[in-house]
Scaffold this motif. Structure first.
Motif, PDB file in Angstrom:
ATOM      1  N   ALA A  55       6.199  -6.561  12.847  1.00 46.41           N
ATOM      2  CA  ALA A  55       7.434  -7.254  12.484  1.00 46.41           C
ATOM      3  C   ALA A  55       8.173  -7.720  13.726  1.00 46.41           C
ATOM      4  O   ALA A  55       8.723  -8.823  13.776  1.00 46.41           O
ATOM      5  CB  ALA A  55       8.319  -6.324  11.663  1.00 46.41           C
TER       6      ALA A  55
ATOM      7  N   ASP B  70       3.990   1.155  15.288  1.00 44.09           N
ATOM      8  CA  ASP B  70       5.425   1.365  15.245  1.00 44.09           C
ATOM      9  C   ASP B  70       5.811   1.985  16.569  1.00 44.09           C
ATOM     10  O   ASP B  70       5.107   2.871  17.077  1.00 44.09           O
ATOM     11  CB  ASP B  70       5.751   2.313  14.090  1.00 44.09           C
TER      12      ASP B  70
ATOM     13  N   VAL C 131      -1.511   5.125   3.527  1.00 36.81           N
ATOM     14  CA  VAL C 131      -1.409   4.761   4.935  1.00 36.81           C
ATOM     15  C   VAL C 131      -1.636   5.987   5.805  1.00 36.81           C
ATOM     16  O   VAL C 131      -2.366   5.948   6.784  1.00 36.81           O
ATOM     17  CB  VAL C 131      -0.041   4.118   5.223  1.00 36.81           C
ATOM     18  N   TYR C 132      -1.038   7.098   5.396  1.00 37.62           N
ATOM     19  CA  TYR C 132      -1.182   8.292   6.214  1.00 37.62           C
ATOM     20  C   TYR C 132      -2.588   8.868   6.127  1.00 37.62           C
ATOM     21  O   TYR C 132      -3.015   9.580   7.028  1.00 37.62           O
ATOM     22  CB  TYR C 132      -0.133   9.341   5.824  1.00 37.62           C
TER      23      TYR C 132
ATOM     24  N   VAL D  35       0.859  -1.174   0.000  1.00 41.53           N
ATOM     25  CA  VAL D  35       0.000   0.000   0.000  1.00 41.53           C
ATOM     26  C   VAL D  35       0.895   1.222   0.000  1.00 41.53           C
ATOM     27  O   VAL D  35       1.914   1.251   0.677  1.00 41.53           O
ATOM     28  CB  VAL D  35      -0.901  -0.008   1.251  1.00 41.53           C
ATOM     29  N   GLU D  36       0.527   2.172  -0.798  1.00 42.32           N
ATOM     30  CA  GLU D  36       1.356   3.376  -0.862  1.00 42.32           C
ATOM     31  C   GLU D  36       1.368   4.086   0.484  1.00 42.32           C
ATOM     32  O   GLU D  36       0.371   4.092   1.211  1.00 42.32           O
ATOM     33  CB  GLU D  36       0.814   4.316  -1.935  1.00 42.32           C
ATOM     34  N   LEU D  37       2.475   4.703   0.766  1.00 43.12           N
ATOM     35  CA  LEU D  37       2.647   5.391   2.037  1.00 43.12           C
ATOM     36  C   LEU D  37       1.590   6.467   2.235  1.00 43.12           C
ATOM     37  O   LEU D  37       1.029   6.628   3.319  1.00 43.12           O
ATOM     38  CB  LEU D  37       4.034   6.022   2.044  1.00 43.12           C
TER      39      LEU D  37
ATOM     40  N   ASN E 279       8.925  -1.673  14.030  1.00 41.27           N
ATOM     41  CA  ASN E 279       7.542  -1.979  13.672  1.00 41.27           C
ATOM     42  C   ASN E 279       6.995  -3.079  14.564  1.00 41.27           C
ATOM     43  O   ASN E 279       7.630  -4.132  14.733  1.00 41.27           O
ATOM     44  CB  ASN E 279       7.471  -2.402  12.214  1.00 41.27           C
TER      45      ASN E 279
ATOM     46  N   ASN F 253      -1.266  -8.960   9.153  1.00 42.08           N
ATOM     47  CA  ASN F 253       0.173  -9.057   9.406  1.00 42.08           C
ATOM     48  C   ASN F 253       0.968  -8.082   8.575  1.00 42.08           C
ATOM     49  O   ASN F 253       2.081  -8.343   8.184  1.00 42.08           O
ATOM     50  CB  ASN F 253       0.708 -10.470   9.119  1.00 42.08           C
ATOM     51  N   MET F 254       0.378  -6.985   8.261  1.00 41.13           N
ATOM     52  CA  MET F 254       1.025  -6.022   7.381  1.00 41.13           C
ATOM     53  C   MET F 254       2.036  -5.205   8.171  1.00 41.13           C
ATOM     54  O   MET F 254       1.750  -4.760   9.274  1.00 41.13           O
ATOM     55  CB  MET F 254      -0.066  -5.110   6.843  1.00 41.13           C
ATOM     56  N   VAL F 255       3.200  -5.013   7.579  1.00 38.64           N
ATOM     57  CA  VAL F 255       4.194  -4.155   8.219  1.00 38.64           C
ATOM     58  C   VAL F 255       3.969  -2.731   7.758  1.00 38.64           C
ATOM     59  O   VAL F 255       4.397  -2.342   6.688  1.00 38.64           O
ATOM     60  CB  VAL F 255       5.612  -4.614   7.860  1.00 38.64           C
ATOM     61  N   GLN F 256       3.215  -1.965   8.508  1.00 37.79           N
ATOM     62  CA  GLN F 256       3.078  -0.552   8.160  1.00 37.79           C
ATOM     63  C   GLN F 256       3.041   0.269   9.431  1.00 37.79           C
ATOM     64  O   GLN F 256       2.716  -0.243  10.506  1.00 37.79           O
ATOM     65  CB  GLN F 256       1.863  -0.315   7.283  1.00 37.79           C
ATOM     66  N   PRO F 257       3.416   1.536   9.326  1.00 40.93           N
ATOM     67  CA  PRO F 257       3.591   2.321  10.553  1.00 40.93           C
ATOM     68  C   PRO F 257       2.302   2.552  11.331  1.00 40.93           C
ATOM     69  O   PRO F 257       2.328   2.574  12.555  1.00 40.93           O
ATOM     70  CB  PRO F 257       4.173   3.644  10.053  1.00 40.93           C
ATOM     71  N   ILE F 258       1.165   2.761  10.643  1.00 42.59           N
ATOM     72  CA  ILE F 258      -0.086   2.868  11.376  1.00 42.59           C
ATOM     73  C   ILE F 258      -1.108   1.946  10.738  1.00 42.59           C
ATOM     74  O   ILE F 258      -1.101   1.729   9.531  1.00 42.59           O
ATOM     75  CB  ILE F 258      -0.635   4.315  11.427  1.00 42.59           C
TER      76      ILE F 258
END
Lengths: 201, 509
Positions: free
Chosen positions: B198, B134, B10-11, B5-7, B195, B74-79
């Motif tokens: 992760a 994160d 996410v934001y 997913v594009e950053l 993260n 299980n996605m590694v994303q900041p939020i």
């Protein structure tokens, strides 16, 4: 490494300077002297960071702690001190408590050091070749990935990395700016309230 | 499915928080031009409504799934905006609106804009900390709650007691933040990533019993740092003094908001929230349930015993807040055990349910005290409430509802919450059964002891003659805040199923 001896020598010089200054901070009773010893201790820590190639952390240490926090301490003493010298007497109970707290903390740190087969541990980099600031800058802008896949120390890397989104430090950076704004407002009110009280008195 | 997913997308998940923060900045700026508490309180309500609208927008005319499908499990994303984050964001927005109503007439005209702006930043911080996946963002979001809280504590009252309260809260909070960061740095050192998904994945790559000792150090430090926010014993010392020194609005804020954020962070970092097929939460070592067992037992007992000795209403509510944190910790102690078996109500689920119930009843109780207080005649001790049922029958009735709910009487939210927590402790599988039956027994004894000091207040309101007349003109925002809290308290007690289901989906048990 080109000059292992130089590296080792520098480490011991910096480490002993840091440790001795730290002990002096505790033993000195005059708070200004204590602050000056703290200066050497913090600067020594920054030197060690430089030595292991963490140039960004080292620079931050110099700017924030040596440059900022220490000046704050001195200002705090200057603005609040009643006499020219402040000396702090510590009672026996305080000594006993701090010795126990210190020993517990030392134990935690010793466990950490002896247990740690840290990821990528102690890859000594010559300060000239260190590029940690570059890497951080790239992850701030989202060019490089700020969160590598996790690998528990002492185990193999996971064979199937999780699906991921690239993380950048832009959002955290913006959050910090909100913190600073609120702190500024708070500080302004603190100062203004004091003046108002002063005018009323 | 393409999981990347594009950053920017996410934001976008944090759009309600971004709106709240930007509006807060505008409020700070515009507060210099207009000083009117009604104007700014109305604006804050509008902003909270706008944030809720933006939060609800993606779900309009769609089933709930698309937004969640945007993020692979299980996605590694900041939020992340998973069901837990969504639930807590809704709770934060409703809680924020109640707090705005509550403090409508409690703040002075010249400070109203700044007060409400700080409140909006705090609500944004709660939303962010619920979404944070994160360690860095989680830490900053928690600070986004703490820093405006210091300002609010100082803004509202500047007498000696309030200044002491603000300084005490500030120093202890900073200390606990240090502990939390220390723990986070160990987690980073263990796994080499910040993260949380992760990190937990990395921790789970080895058997929980064979984790290095530093994982335990990290666990203890993180729990200690967050224990301050949820007023767990032995990090509760500040609560009674700070609540007593500060204003009623700040005390309600302190009793509710840090608990939500603290428990959200505990649930996420210590792996009590797991989407789907992952093994249950003892990523940081098998000692975690025992640690929470001890914390829960100590926190409940100390809170209730010390509350028995108090006469000041704010101190009673402060120790009651400690005691209720203890009840909630039971859920964290039982969660890993219950996840192994098909339990009716999981531990994490019960914690989320209790968090909402506790928020409604405690904020309601503070709102009643604020509603009856005037600057000249504040309601401070139990005696001040004597005979309120005669002068203010409706308000006294709602106060009685909150207090009965805090005791845990049937048909109130407090009963449902306690029931689910205690049920969980009794349901633990045979090998650990004795240990957790003991915990349930301690909790039951505590609930009985707690009834005494709440009943004392009710008895004073209904059975005693007034010592002095309480003549506070009726104000609708205060009444509205009390009514909303009372409605939530009764609704959750009579019909707990919807929230219980939402909590179940949120923690994935």
């Amino acid at each position: 490494m080109k000059f292992p001896d130089l590296h080792a020598t520098l480490f011991w010089v910096l480490a002993s300077a840091t440790a001795l200054s730290a002990i002096s901070v505790v033993l000195t009773q005059n708070i200004v002297r204590s602050a000056v010893w703290l200066l050497f201790s913090l600067a020594g820590t920054a030197g060690i960071f430089f030595l292991v190639g963490a140039d960004f952390v080292a620079a931050t240490q110099l700017i924030v702690y040596v440059g900022g926090t220490l000046v704050l301490v001195i200002f705090g003493v200057m603005l609040t001190a009643q006499g020219p010298f402040i000396s702090m007497k510590t009672s026996a109970a305080e000594w006993a408590f701090s010795v126990v707290a210190g020993l517990v903390f030392l134990g935690v740190l010793l466990v950490t050091v002896t247990q740690g087969k840290w990821v990528g541990h102690f890859a000594a980099v010559s300060p000239a070749e260190s590029t940690s600031a570059v890497a951080l800058g790239e992850s701030l802008l989202g060019i490089a990935d700020a969160t590598p896949p996790a690998q528990l120390i002492g185990t193999a890397a996971p064979d199937q990395p999780l699906p991921r989104t690239r993380m950048s430090y832009l959002l955290p950076f913006e959050i910090v700016s909100v913190h600073l704004l609120v702190v500024l407002i708070g500080a302004a009110y603190l100062a203004r309230a004091k003046r108002r009280r002063g005018a009323a008195a | 499915m393409n999981p990347t997913v594009e950053l920017a997308n996410v934001y976008l998940l944090a759009l309600p928080e971004i709106v709240l923060t930007l509006s807060a900045c505008l409020l700070f700026l515009a507060g210099t031009f207009r000083q009117n508490r009604h104007f700014w309180a109305m604006k804050s309500l509008g902003i909270l409504g706008a944030a809720a609208f933006i939060l609800a927008l993606p779900f309009y005319r769609q089933p709930v799934d698309p937004l969640f499908a945007l993020q692979a499990p299980n996605m590694v994303q900041p939020i992340v905006l998973d069901r837990l984050a969504l639930l807590l964001k809704i709770v934060a927005l409703i809680g924020g609106a109640v707090l705005v109503l509550f403090s409508w007439n409690e703040v002075s005209d010249d400070l109203a804009a700044e007060y409400h702006a700080c409140l909006l930043v705090i609500i944004a911080g709660v939303g962010l900390s619920a979404m944070a996946n994160d360690l860095i963002i989680l830490f900053l979001a928690l600070e986004m709650i703490s820093i405006p809280t210091y300002v609010i504590l100082y803004l509202q009252k500047t007498d000696l007691g309030a200044r002491e309260a603000a300084a005490k809260y500030f120093l202890l909070s900073v200390f606990s933040t240090g502990l939390l960061l220390f723990g986070f740095s160990y987690l980073y050192g263990l796994c080499g990533t910040t993260n949380i998904t992760a990190l937990l994945d990395g921790l789970r790559s080895t058997d929980a019993g064979r984790l290095p000792l530093i994982a335990l150090v990290a666990l203890v430090m993180v729990v200690a740092g967050l224990g301050f926010k949820i007023t767990a014993v032995p990090f509760h010392f500040y609560a009674p003094d700070v609540y007593q020194g500060t204003s009623l609005t700040s005390a309600a804020l302190l009793a509710f908001v840090p608990k939500v954020a603290g428990f959200a962070a505990l649930l996420r970092v210590l792996d009590f929230v797991w989407p789907g097929n992952r093994p249950p939460g003892v990523a940081l070592g098998t000692q975690a349930p025992i640690l929470f067992w001890i914390l829960a037992a100590m926190t409940m007992t100390v809170g209730n015993v010390l509350a028995l000795l108090q006469d000041n209403l704010k101190r009673i509510l402060a120790y009651s807040s400690v005691a209720h944190a203890g009840y909630m910790l039971i859920g964290l102690a039982t969660a890993p055990e219950l996840a192994h078996q098909a339990a009716a109500v999981g531990g994490g689920q019960a914690v989320v349910f209790y968090l909402v119930s506790y928020g409604a009843m405690t904020v309601g109780a503070f709102a009643v005290l604020a509603y009856l207080s005037t600057p000249q005649a504040p309601i401070e001790t139990v005696d001040d409430l004597a005979g309120v049922s005669r002068s203010h029958p409706a308000v006294a009735l709602m106060m009685a509802i909150f207090l009965f709910s805090l005791i845990g009487m049937p048909l109130t939210a407090g009963f449902a919450g306690k029931f689910f927590l205690f049920l969980g402790a009794l349901e633990v599988r045979p090998e650990q059964a004795v240990l957790f039956r003991c915990l349930a027994l301690i909790a039951a004894l505590n609930a009985a002891a707690g009834a005494w000091y709440y009943l004392r207040i009710i008895a004073a309101m209904y059975l005693r003659t007034p010592l002095r007349a309480i003549d506070k003109p009726a104000t609708w925002p205060g009444l509205a805040a009390i009514a909303v809290c009372a409605a939530i308290t009764v609704a959750l007690g009579v019909y707990p199923t919807p929230l219980l289901q939402a909590a179940k989906a949120a923690v994935g048990q």
